[in-house]
Design an enzyme around this catalytic site. Structure first.
Site, PDB file in Angstrom:
ATOM      1  N   LYS A   1       4.600  -5.702   2.223  1.00 37.85           N
ATOM      2  CA  LYS A   1       4.916  -4.459   1.509  1.00 37.85           C
ATOM      3  C   LYS A   1       4.392  -4.486   0.076  1.00 37.85           C
ATOM      4  O   LYS A   1       4.318  -3.442  -0.569  1.00 37.85           O
ATOM      5  CB  LYS A   1       6.419  -4.175   1.535  1.00 37.85           C
ATOM      6  CG  LYS A   1       7.271  -5.128   0.742  1.00 37.85           C
ATOM      7  CD  LYS A   1       8.735  -4.682   0.781  1.00 37.85           C
ATOM      8  CE  LYS A   1       9.609  -5.582  -0.061  1.00 37.85           C
ATOM      9  NZ  LYS A   1      11.012  -5.138  -0.085  1.00 37.85           N
ATOM     10  N   ASP A   2       4.012  -5.675  -0.440  1.00 34.98           N
ATOM     11  CA  ASP A   2       3.443  -5.759  -1.784  1.00 34.98           C
ATOM     12  C   ASP A   2       1.944  -5.479  -1.820  1.00 34.98           C
ATOM     13  O   ASP A   2       1.369  -5.301  -2.896  1.00 34.98           O
ATOM     14  CB  ASP A   2       3.673  -7.161  -2.377  1.00 34.98           C
ATOM     15  CG  ASP A   2       5.135  -7.456  -2.660  1.00 34.98           C
ATOM     16  OD1 ASP A   2       5.911  -6.490  -2.819  1.00 34.98           O
ATOM     17  OD2 ASP A   2       5.496  -8.647  -2.718  1.00 34.98           O
TER      18      ASP A   2
ATOM     19  N   ARG B   1      12.143   4.484  -3.211  1.00 33.69           N
ATOM     20  CA  ARG B   1      12.386   4.796  -1.788  1.00 33.69           C
ATOM     21  C   ARG B   1      13.859   4.628  -1.450  1.00 33.69           C
ATOM     22  O   ARG B   1      14.470   5.486  -0.813  1.00 33.69           O
ATOM     23  CB  ARG B   1      11.537   3.867  -0.908  1.00 33.69           C
ATOM     24  CG  ARG B   1      11.904   3.927   0.571  1.00 33.69           C
ATOM     25  CD  ARG B   1      11.253   2.789   1.351  1.00 33.69           C
ATOM     26  NE  ARG B   1      11.685   1.471   0.909  1.00 33.69           N
ATOM     27  CZ  ARG B   1      12.812   0.883   1.284  1.00 33.69           C
ATOM     28  NH1 ARG B   1      13.653   1.508   2.095  1.00 33.69           N
ATOM     29  NH2 ARG B   1      13.123  -0.320   0.848  1.00 33.69           N
ATOM     30  N   ARG B   2      14.421   3.501  -1.865  1.00 35.62           N
ATOM     31  CA  ARG B   2      15.843   3.280  -1.603  1.00 35.62           C
ATOM     32  C   ARG B   2      16.703   4.285  -2.359  1.00 35.62           C
ATOM     33  O   ARG B   2      17.691   4.804  -1.825  1.00 35.62           O
ATOM     34  CB  ARG B   2      16.229   1.853  -1.986  1.00 35.62           C
ATOM     35  CG  ARG B   2      15.675   0.789  -1.047  1.00 35.62           C
ATOM     36  CD  ARG B   2      16.027  -0.618  -1.512  1.00 35.62           C
ATOM     37  NE  ARG B   2      15.509  -1.615  -0.568  1.00 35.62           N
ATOM     38  CZ  ARG B   2      14.969  -2.766  -0.931  1.00 35.62           C
ATOM     39  NH1 ARG B   2      14.864  -3.073  -2.223  1.00 35.62           N
ATOM     40  NH2 ARG B   2      14.534  -3.619  -0.029  1.00 35.62           N
TER      41      ARG B   2
ATOM     42  N   ARG C   1      15.655  -5.294 -11.793  1.00 35.09           N
ATOM     43  CA  ARG C   1      14.574  -6.206 -11.422  1.00 35.09           C
ATOM     44  C   ARG C   1      15.181  -7.586 -11.258  1.00 35.09           C
ATOM     45  O   ARG C   1      16.345  -7.796 -11.511  1.00 35.09           O
ATOM     46  CB  ARG C   1      13.507  -6.271 -12.540  1.00 35.09           C
ATOM     47  CG  ARG C   1      12.599  -5.068 -12.696  1.00 35.09           C
ATOM     48  CD  ARG C   1      11.524  -4.965 -11.638  1.00 35.09           C
ATOM     49  NE  ARG C   1      10.813  -6.198 -11.339  1.00 35.09           N
ATOM     50  CZ  ARG C   1       9.743  -6.636 -11.990  1.00 35.09           C
ATOM     51  NH1 ARG C   1       9.256  -5.971 -13.003  1.00 35.09           N
ATOM     52  NH2 ARG C   1       9.142  -7.748 -11.614  1.00 35.09           N
TER      53      ARG C   1
ATOM     54  N   ARG D   1      19.886 -10.429  -8.756  1.00 32.51           N
ATOM     55  CA  ARG D   1      20.377  -9.144  -8.259  1.00 32.51           C
ATOM     56  C   ARG D   1      21.794  -9.256  -7.691  1.00 32.51           C
ATOM     57  O   ARG D   1      22.655  -8.433  -7.990  1.00 32.51           O
ATOM     58  CB  ARG D   1      19.408  -8.590  -7.206  1.00 32.51           C
ATOM     59  CG  ARG D   1      18.044  -8.254  -7.788  1.00 32.51           C
ATOM     60  CD  ARG D   1      17.102  -7.689  -6.751  1.00 32.51           C
ATOM     61  NE  ARG D   1      15.748  -7.561  -7.285  1.00 32.51           N
ATOM     62  CZ  ARG D   1      14.900  -6.601  -6.956  1.00 32.51           C
ATOM     63  NH1 ARG D   1      15.264  -5.670  -6.106  1.00 32.51           N
ATOM     64  NH2 ARG D   1      13.696  -6.562  -7.486  1.00 32.51           N
TER      65      ARG D   1
ATOM     66  N   CYS E   1       4.105   1.766  -3.928  1.00 30.76           N
ATOM     67  CA  CYS E   1       5.533   1.499  -3.764  1.00 30.76           C
ATOM     68  C   CYS E   1       6.344   2.136  -4.883  1.00 30.76           C
ATOM     69  O   CYS E   1       7.554   2.045  -4.907  1.00 30.76           O
ATOM     70  CB  CYS E   1       5.813   0.003  -3.672  1.00 30.76           C
ATOM     71  SG  CYS E   1       5.686  -0.890  -5.216  1.00 30.76           S
TER      72      CYS E   1
END
Length: 322
Positions: A84-85, A132-133, A154, A160, A247
């Site tokens: 996804k990166d 997106r989230r 981040r 997190r 992204c």
């Protein structure tokens, strides 16, 4: 590829705990396939050292450029990326030799007091660095008749989750695959179903990349490739590319395989684009035969993206109108 059996293959990886873990798994598989020693070469990327939010520093690509530069300079033999990166455009001189079998593609909620999303209080503060989230979490909250506050964050997994344990946030949302790969899956208080939150295109999948000129290494790494994973993520990334979104845009996509008994015969691709406040989503799906080639998988993604654009997706992405 240097054919001396005692010559270690150099695997380029980001330095994060998650990257080192997933690269270690690939290294073990490459050792098994080639009989060669594999050494991990740690490389710091711009995305690792910048404290800016991903949307500000360019989103897709900030974690991979340094790895790709090291490949092109011959400092490492191959590299492992979180798929996804990776930018959707191919990199000149490089090839993705393998996409191993995908991990869980879902997003995971890590909330205080063991809460699920539905149990979070009205006004709950949820941390995520992903537009997106943000869009889909807000939409899900609205559908449940509640309000949430999404807080941009981040940092690595420890950082997190620490926001929750420290009481600064009620919950954070992370990729389930990342938690699984570092042995912390038990900390998820809920897995968010793809019917509610579509993952990032390619989420849960890895890309093993090497120079396009190294035919022997491409053949060896190709032993790790999972054709179903490749077909699914190729369709997802084709949709993303057609929407011309990195992204930093609120785009989700997921392709899953539909089986008739033991026979996999169809693939369903779902895509979503939404406003950050969750008030408007364009979400569509299409089902067709499992793609038998790269071109067929690309076509599946493009066709669904075109349907989404016809439904107004371009105006929701914060990007230029298409």
């Amino acid at each position: 590829m240097n054919t001396r059996p005692d010559q270690p293959l150099r695997l380029g990886t980001r330095r994060s705990k998650l990257a080192m873990s997933q690269s270690g798994h690939v290294a073990d598989a490459v050792r098994a396939v080639t009989g060669r020693p594999v050494e991990l070469v740690e490389i710091t990327t711009y995305g690792d050292v910048s404290r800016e939010h991903l949307a500000q520093i360019g989103g897709t690509g900030v974690f991979v450029t340094a790895l790709r530069d090291a490949l092109l300079r011959g400092e490492v033999d191959f590299a492992v990326h979180s798929l996804k990166d990776l930018p959707t455009a191919p990199a000149e001189g490089l090839v993705i030799a393998a996409m191993p079998q995908r991990e869980d593609a879902r997003d995971a909620l890590v909330a205080r007091d063991g809460l699920t999303f539905e149990q979070l209080p009205d006004g709950a503060r949820i941390g995520t660095g992903s537009p997106r989230r943000t869009a889909q979490l807000n939409h899900l909250a609205l559908s449940l008749g509640k309000r949430i506050e999404t807080v941009p964050i981040r940092g690595n997994v420890d950082t997190r989750i620490g926001f929750v344990h420290g009481g600064e946030l009620d919950a954070v949302v992370l990729a389930a695959a990342g938690l699984n790969r570092i042995g912390r899956a038990a900390e998820a208080t809920a897995l968010l179903p793809v019917d509610a939150i579509l993952p990032a295109p390619g989420q849960g999948a890895l890309a093993v990349e090497c120079p396009a000129s190294d035919a022997d290494l491409i053949a060896a790494l190709g032993e790790l490739d999972d054709p179903y994973t490749r077909a699914a993520v190729t369709a997802e990334r084709s949709l993303l590319a057609r929407l011309e979104a990195g992204c930093s845009a609120p785009v989700g996509a997921f392709a899953d395989l539909l089986a008739d008994g033991q026979t996999v015969n169809e693939m369903r691709l779902r895509g979503v684009v939404g406003t950050l406040d969750g008030s408007t989503l364009v979400q569509l799906s299409t089902t067709g035969p499992v793609p038998r080639s790269h071109d067929e998988a690309m076509a599946l993604g493009r066709e669904l993206a075109d349907e989404m654009l016809a439904k107004g997706a371009a105006g929701l992405m914060g990007e230029r109108a298409l």
